[in-house]
Enzyme design. Structure first.
Site, PDB file in Angstrom:
ATOM      1  N   CYS A   1      -9.205   5.163  67.784  1.00 51.61           N
ATOM      2  CA  CYS A   1      -9.687   4.651  66.801  1.00 51.61           C
ATOM      3  C   CYS A   1     -11.019   4.343  66.832  1.00 51.61           C
ATOM      4  CB  CYS A   1      -8.917   3.829  66.171  1.00 51.61           C
ATOM      5  SG  CYS A   1      -7.558   5.156  65.679  1.00 51.61           S
TER       6      CYS A   1
ATOM      7  N   GLU B   1     -11.269  13.450  60.539  1.00 51.77           N
ATOM      8  CA  GLU B   1     -10.401  13.016  61.779  1.00 51.77           C
ATOM      9  C   GLU B   1      -9.219  12.106  61.607  1.00 51.77           C
ATOM     10  OE1 GLU B   1     -13.287  14.752  65.170  1.00 51.77           O
ATOM     11  OE2 GLU B   1     -12.389  12.674  65.484  1.00 51.77           O
TER      12      GLU B   1
HETATM   13  N1  SAH Z   1     -14.679   0.744  59.127  1.00 52.23           N
HETATM   14  C1  SAH Z   1     -14.125   0.083  60.010  1.00 52.23           C
HETATM   15  C2  SAH Z   1     -12.414   0.990  59.822  1.00 52.23           C
HETATM   16  C3  SAH Z   1     -12.858   1.739  60.909  1.00 52.23           C
HETATM   17  S1  SAH Z   1     -13.718   1.247  62.835  1.00 52.23           S
HETATM   18  C4  SAH Z   1     -14.055  -1.323  60.487  1.00 52.23           C
HETATM   19  O1  SAH Z   1     -14.952  -1.438  61.777  1.00 52.23           O
HETATM   20  O2  SAH Z   1     -13.388  -2.316  60.769  1.00 52.23           O
HETATM   21  C5  SAH Z   1     -12.213   0.896  63.326  1.00 52.23           C
HETATM   22  C6  SAH Z   1     -12.200   0.016  64.742  1.00 52.23           C
HETATM   23  O3  SAH Z   1     -12.743   0.909  65.815  1.00 52.23           O
HETATM   24  C7  SAH Z   1     -13.549  -1.131  64.141  1.00 52.23           C
HETATM   25  O4  SAH Z   1     -12.904  -2.471  64.564  1.00 52.23           O
HETATM   26  C8  SAH Z   1     -14.370  -0.411  65.599  1.00 52.23           C
HETATM   27  O5  SAH Z   1     -15.368  -1.374  65.085  1.00 52.23           O
HETATM   28  C9  SAH Z   1     -13.708   0.000  66.322  1.00 52.23           C
HETATM   29  N2  SAH Z   1     -15.092   1.306  67.039  1.00 52.23           N
HETATM   30  C10 SAH Z   1     -15.822   1.431  66.049  1.00 52.23           C
HETATM   31  N3  SAH Z   1     -16.402   2.927  67.991  1.00 52.23           N
HETATM   32  C11 SAH Z   1     -15.723   2.502  69.070  1.00 52.23           C
HETATM   33  C12 SAH Z   1     -15.798   2.530  70.046  1.00 52.23           C
HETATM   34  N4  SAH Z   1     -16.524   3.416  70.049  1.00 52.23           N
HETATM   35  N5  SAH Z   1     -14.933   1.693  71.300  1.00 52.23           N
HETATM   36  C13 SAH Z   1     -13.812   1.045  70.360  1.00 52.23           C
HETATM   37  N6  SAH Z   1     -13.683   0.211  68.967  1.00 52.23           N
HETATM   38  C14 SAH Z   1     -15.021   1.188  68.159  1.00 52.23           C
END
Ligand code: SAH
Ligand code: SF4
Length: 358
Positions: free
Chosen positions: A350, A91
């Protein structure tokens, strides 16, 4: 995996066409079709002789990514489910007119026309993710495979074409941990940055890592001014271990050292992402720990509201708490902002990308 023709420079392309008995100048035509026009098949290369196209189809197949689903949010953002050559699904999200980009606000540069809305693409780096963070929809899937550089760039191209505009900002904040697919991600963002490719300024391309320290050290040594975001989510070791269990081997003091190194090498403000979960990481003590962690480094804290995912017991912090944190961080000399999550109605935020069909 075989080398992709899109990863070759002009010299290498010239060697290939010469090998087929064609003049070297054809490399320039090829390069333009591949990187300026972003064609998805050799048949579109109308000024390239058919005999050469046939050889290329045979020896250098182009990967094809197809948008299989497209959801539009009432706020204008769009979520895409993209099917890759082997049937795997990822996605990506296109977000319009975000204030700045999803990392931290940067001034517009001369490539950006102030009169039109800006398009930010949130792209994936892997199918699934091995890190298994407790709050993340991708994490519960496990890792299926890494994406190739072509597949990462294809997401930007597909979404730019769908919006009919150039892509202004890219954030690697979709599915996957970019630093666990380091080489392909760097190759991809270099191609996005290249003037012969998509021409997106390096300062408008952000990699978000969960905190893979060797990746941070490598990234600090890259010559471009790409930007770094780190998902911290707690500056308390025990809480962070609970939230991000696979990162417990890379404790906060190690992470802080890597970030200090990055700060010294690059002199660029690092974005610290902090997702606020009620009763988990939003106490006054946790705030004090966050301030302590950030002190002395050039960072910008981005407070993210948690997007509830199915079956999760986590709850987002109250708006009041989030605003209070933003204010107290700023008062402590740490720039902070609250990210307003777009695309709530399409589960398009995201970090909430599960890559499941339907
Ligand atoms: N793996 C990397 C990039 C992808 S996640 C990382 O973890 O940084 C991108 C962002 O979305 C990260 O900050 C992650 O912690 C956040 N994220 C993941 N699940 C989420 C959710 N359910 N609600 C809000 N942010 C979330
Ligand atoms: Fe992977 Fe990032 Fe999700 Fe953690 S938050 S599981 S690192 S995509």
């Amino acid at each position: 995996m075989t080398t992709s023709i899109r990863s070759l420079d002009m010299e290498a392309l010239a060697d290939i066409v010469e090998g087929y008995g064609q003049p070297r100048y054809r490399a320039k035509q090829l390069h333009e079709w591949l990187h300026t026009h972003n064609v998805s098949s050799y048949d579109e290369m109308t000024n390239v002789p058919k005999s050469l196209r046939e050889k290329l189809i045979e020896d250098w197949p182009l990967t094809t990514s197809i948008v299989t689903e497209r959801l539009e949010s009432s706020d204008g953002s769009r979520k895409y489910l993209i099917e890759l050559s082997d049937g795997a699904l990822v996605e990506a999200v296109g977000i319009v007119d975000d204030d700045g980009d999803l990392a931290s606000p940067e001034p517009k540069d001369d490539k950006q026309d102030a009169s039109r809305p800006r398009l930010t693409v949130c792209a994936s780096s892997q199918v699934g993710c091995a890190m298994g963070c407790a709050f993340c929809a991708t994490g519960s899937q496990g890792l299926e495979r890494n994406l190739t550089a072509d597949e990462i760039v294809d997401q930007i191209i597909c979404i730019g074409k769908d919006f009919g505009t150039r892509v202004d900002n890219v954030v690697m904040m979709g599915q996957g941990e970019p630093f666990q697919n380091y080489d392909a991600v760097i190759e991809a963002i270099r191609r996005m940055n290249s003037d012969k490719g998509l021409g997106i300024g390096a300062r408008h391309i952000t990699i978000s890592t969960a905190g893979i320290t060797d990746g941070i050290y490598r990234f600090a040594e890259e010559p471009e001014q790409f930007r770094l975001a780190v998902s911290l989510h707690s500056a308390d070791q025990a809480t962070r271990n609970d939230l991000m269990p696979r990162l417990s081997g890379q404790p906060l003091r190690k992470l802080r050292k890597a970030l200090e190194f990055y700060d010294e090498e690059k002199g660029r403000r690092i974005t610290v992402e902090y997702m606020m979960l009620e009763g988990v990481n939003d106490s006054n003590e946790q705030l004090a720990q966050l301030i302590d962690f950030c002190r002395g480094m050039r960072v910008h804290v981005n407070l993210l509201p948690f997007n509830a995912i199915e079956g999760s017991s986590f709850k987002p912090s109250r708006h009041k708490t989030i605003s209070e944190w933003a204010r107290k961080l700023s008062e402590s000399g740490i720039p902070a902002s609250i990210r307003h999550s777009k695309g709530q109605d399409i589960a398009g935020a995201c970090g909430q990308l599960a890559g499941k069909r339907g």
